[in-house]
Design a protein around this motif. Structure first.
Motif, PDB file in Angstrom:
ATOM      1  N   ILE A 151      -9.390  -1.837  12.156  1.00 15.08           N
ATOM      2  CA  ILE A 151     -10.679  -1.598  11.490  1.00 15.08           C
ATOM      3  C   ILE A 151     -11.532  -0.671  12.347  1.00 15.08           C
ATOM      4  CG2 ILE A 151     -12.656  -2.697  10.404  1.00 15.08           C
ATOM      5  CD1 ILE A 151     -11.089  -5.309  10.474  1.00 15.08           C
ATOM      6  N   GLU A 160     -12.919  11.878   7.515  1.00 19.88           N
ATOM      7  CA  GLU A 160     -11.599  11.611   6.954  1.00 19.88           C
ATOM      8  C   GLU A 160     -10.544  11.377   8.023  1.00 19.88           C
ATOM      9  OE1 GLU A 160     -10.701  14.647   4.146  1.00 19.88           O
ATOM     10  OE2 GLU A 160     -11.649  13.521   2.525  1.00 19.88           O
ATOM     11  N   THR A 161     -10.693  12.035   9.176  1.00 20.62           N
ATOM     12  CA  THR A 161      -9.671  11.837  10.206  1.00 20.62           C
ATOM     13  C   THR A 161      -9.673  10.403  10.714  1.00 20.62           C
ATOM     14  OG1 THR A 161     -11.286  12.670  11.761  1.00 20.62           O
ATOM     15  CG2 THR A 161      -9.607  14.201  11.046  1.00 20.62           C
ATOM     16  N   GLU A 163     -10.496   7.654   9.051  1.00 20.89           N
ATOM     17  CA  GLU A 163      -9.862   6.806   8.051  1.00 20.89           C
ATOM     18  C   GLU A 163      -8.344   6.942   8.106  1.00 20.89           C
ATOM     19  OE1 GLU A 163     -11.109   7.905   4.176  1.00 20.89           O
ATOM     20  OE2 GLU A 163     -12.266   6.055   4.112  1.00 20.89           O
ATOM     21  N   GLU A 164      -7.932   8.195   8.230  1.00 23.43           N
ATOM     22  CA  GLU A 164      -6.504   8.460   8.271  1.00 23.43           C
ATOM     23  C   GLU A 164      -5.863   7.841   9.506  1.00 23.43           C
ATOM     24  OE1 GLU A 164      -5.653  12.515   7.525  1.00 23.43           O
ATOM     25  OE2 GLU A 164      -3.824  12.436   8.710  1.00 23.43           O
ATOM     26  N   LEU A 167      -5.407   4.168   8.841  1.00 25.06           N
ATOM     27  CA  LEU A 167      -4.288   3.844   7.945  1.00 25.06           C
ATOM     28  C   LEU A 167      -2.954   4.002   8.669  1.00 25.06           C
ATOM     29  CD1 LEU A 167      -3.660   2.993   5.022  1.00 25.06           C
ATOM     30  CD2 LEU A 167      -3.094   5.362   4.587  1.00 25.06           C
ATOM     31  N   LYS A 168      -2.832   5.090   9.438  1.00 23.43           N
ATOM     32  CA  LYS A 168      -1.571   5.296  10.164  1.00 23.43           C
ATOM     33  C   LYS A 168      -1.344   4.196  11.178  1.00 23.43           C
ATOM     34  CE  LYS A 168      -0.943  10.235   9.803  1.00 23.43           C
ATOM     35  NZ  LYS A 168      -1.294  11.524  10.359  1.00 23.43           N
ATOM     36  N   PHE A 170      -2.574   1.246  11.138  1.00 27.47           N
ATOM     37  CA  PHE A 170      -2.317  -0.019  10.461  1.00 27.47           C
ATOM     38  C   PHE A 170      -0.879  -0.091   9.965  1.00 27.47           C
ATOM     39  CE2 PHE A 170      -1.854  -2.046   6.335  1.00 27.47           C
ATOM     40  CZ  PHE A 170      -2.002  -3.354   6.733  1.00 27.47           C
ATOM     41  N   LEU A 171      -0.422   0.937   9.235  1.00 27.40           N
ATOM     42  CA  LEU A 171       0.923   0.865   8.644  1.00 27.40           C
ATOM     43  C   LEU A 171       1.984   0.782   9.735  1.00 27.40           C
ATOM     44  CD1 LEU A 171       0.653   3.330   5.647  1.00 27.40           C
ATOM     45  CD2 LEU A 171       0.725   0.850   5.579  1.00 27.40           C
TER      46      LEU A 171
ATOM     47  N   ALA B  28       1.145   4.215  -0.193  1.00 28.02           N
ATOM     48  CA  ALA B  28       0.719   3.310   0.881  1.00 28.02           C
ATOM     49  C   ALA B  28       0.782   1.848   0.447  1.00 28.02           C
ATOM     50  CB  ALA B  28      -0.692   3.673   1.334  1.00 28.02           C
ATOM     51  N   VAL B  77      -6.968  -6.374   5.420  1.00 24.87           N
ATOM     52  CA  VAL B  77      -7.427  -5.171   6.115  1.00 24.87           C
ATOM     53  C   VAL B  77      -6.762  -3.927   5.533  1.00 24.87           C
ATOM     54  CG1 VAL B  77      -7.361  -3.973   8.310  1.00 24.87           C
ATOM     55  CG2 VAL B  77      -8.030  -6.348   8.223  1.00 24.87           C
ATOM     56  N   GLY B  78      -5.457  -4.037   5.286  1.00 24.37           N
ATOM     57  CA  GLY B  78      -4.719  -2.883   4.791  1.00 24.37           C
ATOM     58  C   GLY B  78      -5.214  -2.431   3.440  1.00 24.37           C
ATOM     59  N   LEU B  81      -8.529  -0.701   3.687  1.00 31.93           N
ATOM     60  CA  LEU B  81      -8.375   0.676   4.173  1.00 31.93           C
ATOM     61  C   LEU B  81      -7.879   1.587   3.061  1.00 31.93           C
ATOM     62  CD1 LEU B  81      -6.716   0.270   7.668  1.00 31.93           C
ATOM     63  CD2 LEU B  81      -8.843   1.413   7.155  1.00 31.93           C
ATOM     64  N   SER B  84     -10.577   2.342   0.581  1.00 29.59           N
ATOM     65  CA  SER B  84     -11.587   3.269   1.094  1.00 29.59           C
ATOM     66  C   SER B  84     -11.033   4.696   1.126  1.00 29.59           C
ATOM     67  CB  SER B  84     -12.070   2.775   2.449  1.00 29.59           C
ATOM     68  OG  SER B  84     -12.019   3.771   3.393  1.00 29.59           O
ATOM     69  N   ILE B  85      -9.750   4.831   1.447  1.00 30.84           N
ATOM     70  CA  ILE B  85      -9.153   6.172   1.413  1.00 30.84           C
ATOM     71  C   ILE B  85      -9.092   6.686  -0.017  1.00 30.84           C
ATOM     72  CG2 ILE B  85      -6.945   7.359   1.660  1.00 30.84           C
ATOM     73  CD1 ILE B  85      -6.772   6.546   4.330  1.00 30.84           C
ATOM     74  N   ASN B  88     -12.321   8.188  -1.154  1.00 33.00           N
ATOM     75  CA  ASN B  88     -12.650   9.494  -0.592  1.00 33.00           C
ATOM     76  C   ASN B  88     -11.740  10.603  -1.087  1.00 33.00           C
ATOM     77  OD1 ASN B  88     -14.788   8.670   0.845  1.00 33.00           O
ATOM     78  ND2 ASN B  88     -13.751   8.539   2.814  1.00 33.00           N
ATOM     79  N   ARG B  89     -10.476  10.283  -1.316  1.00 29.32           N
ATOM     80  CA  ARG B  89      -9.525  11.370  -1.550  1.00 29.32           C
ATOM     81  C   ARG B  89      -8.768  11.271  -2.854  1.00 29.32           C
ATOM     82  NH1 ARG B  89      -6.557  12.334   4.209  1.00 29.32           N
ATOM     83  NH2 ARG B  89      -8.239  11.557   5.499  1.00 29.32           N
ATOM     84  N   ILE B  97      -1.957  12.292   3.033  1.00 33.37           N
ATOM     85  CA  ILE B  97      -2.970  11.922   4.007  1.00 33.37           C
ATOM     86  C   ILE B  97      -2.535  12.515   5.327  1.00 33.37           C
ATOM     87  CG2 ILE B  97      -4.178   9.956   5.012  1.00 33.37           C
ATOM     88  CD1 ILE B  97      -3.193   8.372   2.557  1.00 33.37           C
ATOM     89  N   ASN B  98      -2.770  13.809   5.483  1.00 31.39           N
ATOM     90  CA  ASN B  98      -2.153  14.469   6.630  1.00 31.39           C
ATOM     91  C   ASN B  98      -3.063  15.504   7.270  1.00 31.39           C
ATOM     92  OD1 ASN B  98      -2.120  16.250   4.597  1.00 31.39           O
ATOM     93  ND2 ASN B  98       0.070  16.631   4.596  1.00 31.39           N
ATOM     94  N   LEU B  99      -4.318  15.132   7.465  1.00 29.27           N
ATOM     95  CA  LEU B  99      -5.198  16.060   8.178  1.00 29.27           C
ATOM     96  C   LEU B  99      -4.762  16.191   9.630  1.00 29.27           C
ATOM     97  CD1 LEU B  99      -8.750  15.084   7.015  1.00 29.27           C
ATOM     98  CD2 LEU B  99      -7.531  17.198   6.569  1.00 29.27           C
TER      99      LEU B  99
END
Lengths: 494, 102
Positions: A151, A160-161, A163-164, A167-168, A170-171, B28, B77-78, B81, B84-85, B88-89, B97-99
């Motif tokens: 979190i 956005e970075t 959040e990303e 997620l990465k 977390f997964l 995801a 939590v997952g 997340l 929320s993503i 936004n997107r 999701i690859n910035l």
């Protein structure tokens, strides 16, 4: 009159954890009453809780120096010198984590009380990790450490970075911890117990199912290797470190790593001494690969957070080398001493380096390129000097904690199995990669002093305090490492 | 009675399916489901080992309960997340999701 159940629970032994846990729960409710514009109150209250735990730890140091170790919760956790030493590191890191966020969060428009509460929760996870005496506790503590960090790394939600990164993290984190728990299940099946000492007994007895136990141990290493960012489980590190808000990165680069190493040492040294030469070899190979990859990829990085991420992978390699050196019981106390000393030195240096990165970072989250450090030597001479010290310490130059830590690590590895070609080879790799690391660490110093630039930095009082304290600590560890190392060596497992 | 290794094989199969799902699925949410599958495979293992190897101590059962408590926390939590993503997107596909470069 005392009930026997209370005696076996032994709350006094885990008092620091209880203080933080209770305080975090109170704070969670209390935070609701604090108006949005005054969230720094939550920060100060979190600091009060952490200082309370620090005081409790201070009293425990003397107590455990006399007693050695104590079990609590019917042997599920063991409090000994090792866990006390690491708990001190964790509490200090958490205090720094709060101080770093104090100005960062409002500046970046993400000030929320939850930050401090989550920080306290993940600190508890780390502390329990260092005292785990049962695989169930290892798992629960690991999750308690990880879930708040998922979190926290997404805390700058609108960026956005961030959040990303969350997620990465977390997964991949959940994926890795399912390997860990599968490994624990197989170890349990192979030995019939989850207690670390019980596993150690079972490994030497006839009732053992060796294939199950060995596979179980391997999967456990996957899960913990992920937490400490060892090759080949390091892929998440650069992305998460770069994307997460910088105070979170600073905190987790030190705390999560130290927590992972605490559990790694506990599990390997306590539960699997009978197959020590096997895991010793495995860990030594991983250590060599981690040093090579971390240091070599770090050279090409232009972003300071990403560079420090690869540097943290590289340092995980050095610490793993000391873990591998703990394979023989005669050498274990020196090797574990080297690990905790290195962790402390790394914690101070790395927190300091991230503090500078926070000072240079702009409000919109940019300004994290190494080029943004240009000109700092003129505009901020003291800060640049401190950063130069941290970079030298990470490289392993004299009069810094980093050098002493590396010397101890290499010495531990050379003593472990005299004449072992593998450990010798990894030590040589370690020395050579340290030289390679000078390229990218010294580049930062060069940019600060040699290149013209704006050299803008925001350095409020909290950051100044952290900077002064970490720089002072790094110097002290470098100049008079003796007393701390003696403490670290006494910090062996009981 | 069904022999122990049958349970272990089912669990290993489920775990392997979970790994396949994590590596092969692009959504995801599907990855999260695959992770849950892996954790449930572990639970089968734990309960089977408890029943066949050490039924006198409750470790295995208790551990299984803790594993699904943790799995629930992870899912909470997952999913938060992921939502929320998505806000936004407008995507939950991992490849979009690859910035940050991998």
């Amino acid at each position: 009159m005392q009930l026997p159940i209370l005696e076996s629970i032994n709350l006094m032994a885990v008092l620091p954890v209880l203080i933080i846990a209770g305080w975090a729960c109170v704070l969670l409710v209390f935070d609701l009453l604090i108006p949005r514009s005054r969230k720094h109150w939550t920060a100060w209250l979190a600091l009060v809780g952490l200082l309370g735990a620090a005081v409790a730890l201070f009293f425990q140091i003397g107590h455990f120096a006399r007693l050695g170790s104590e079990a609590a919760f019917d042997g599920m956790v063991t409090v000994d010198g090792f866990s006390i030493f690491l708990q001190v590191v964790f509490v200090l890191t958490a205090i720094v984590g709060v101080l770093l966020a104090l100005d960062y969060l409002p500046r970046h428009g993400i000030e929320r009380g939850e930050y401090y509460v989550l920080l306290l929760f993940t600190t508890i996870g780390m502390m329990i990790m260092s005292m785990a005496a049962d695989l169930i506790v290892v798992f629960v503590a690991l999750e308690l450490l990880s879930i708040p960090l998922y979190i926290l790394s997404g805390f700058a939600g609108m960026r956005e970075t961030s959040e990303e990164a969350a997620l990465k993290y977390f997964l991949l984190g959940a994926f890795a911890s399912s390997f860990l728990v599968y490994g624990i299940a197989l170890t349990y099946g192979g030995t019939g117990t989850t207690r670390l000492t019980g596993i150690a007994q079972a490994v030497t007895s006839d009732a053992l199912n060796l294939p199950l136990t060995t596979v179980g141990m391997g999967l456990l290493l996957v899960g913990l290797g992920f937490k400490v960012a060892a090759v080949p489980f390091h892929m998440w590190t650069p992305d998460v470190y770069q994307g997460a808000p910088t105070p979170v990165t600073a905190f987790m680069s030190v705390g999560a790593k130290a927590g992972g190493f605490a559990a790694l040492i506990r599990v390997l040294v306590t539960a699997f001494p009978a197959i020590a030469s096997e895991w010793g070899t495995l860990i030594a190979v991983i250590a060599g690969l981690t040093m090579l990859l971390g240091n070599i990829v770090a050279i090409s990085q232009s972003n300071i957070k990403r560079m420090l991420a690869y540097s943290s992978i590289a340092h995980a390699g050095y610490i793993l080398l000391a873990v591998a050196a703990a394979q023989r019981s005669e050498n274990a106390s020196f090797a574990i001493g080297a690990v905790v000393f290195y962790l402390l030195a790394y914690a101070l240096t790395n927190l300091g380096a991230f503090t500078v990165a926070i000072a240079v970072e702009r409000d919109d989250g940019t300004g994290t390129e190494i080029d943004d450090f240009a000109g700092l030597g003129k505009t901020r001479p003291w800060m640049a000097l401190a950063m130069a010290l941290f970079m030298l310490s990470l490289t392993g130059m004299p009069i810094s904690g980093g050098l002493v830590g590396k010397v101890f690590v290499f010495q531990a590895a050379l003593q472990a199995v005299p004449g072992d070609p593998l450990l010798l080879a990894v030590v040589i790799i370690g020395v050579l990669t340290s030289v390679v690391s000078a390229f990218y660490y010294l580049k930062v110093i060069m940019v600060m002093y040699m290149r013209e630039g704006e050299g803008k930095a925001v350095l409020p009082l909290a950051l100044k305090t952290v900077l002064a304290a970490t720089a002072f600590g790094t110097l002290v560890l470098g100049i008079i490492p003796g007393p701390v190392f003696q403490m670290a060596q006494r910090a062996m497992l009981k | 009675m069904i022999p122990l290794h049958w349970y272990l094989l089912v669990a290993a199969g489920m775990f392997a399916l979970g790994i396949y799902g994590v590596l092969a699925r692009r959504n995801a949410v599907a990855i999260l489901m695959s992770i849950e599958l892996m954790l449930n495979a572990v639970n089968i293992n734990l309960v089977a080992f408890w029943r066949y190897m050490a039924p006198e101590a409750l470790n295995g059962q208790m551990f299984a309960i803790l594993v699904f408590a943790v799995a629930a926390a992870e899912a909470a939590v997952g999913l938060a997340l992921i939502i929320s993503i998505y806000r936004n997107r407008e995507t939950v596909v991992a490849e979009d999701i690859n910035l940050l470069k991998w």
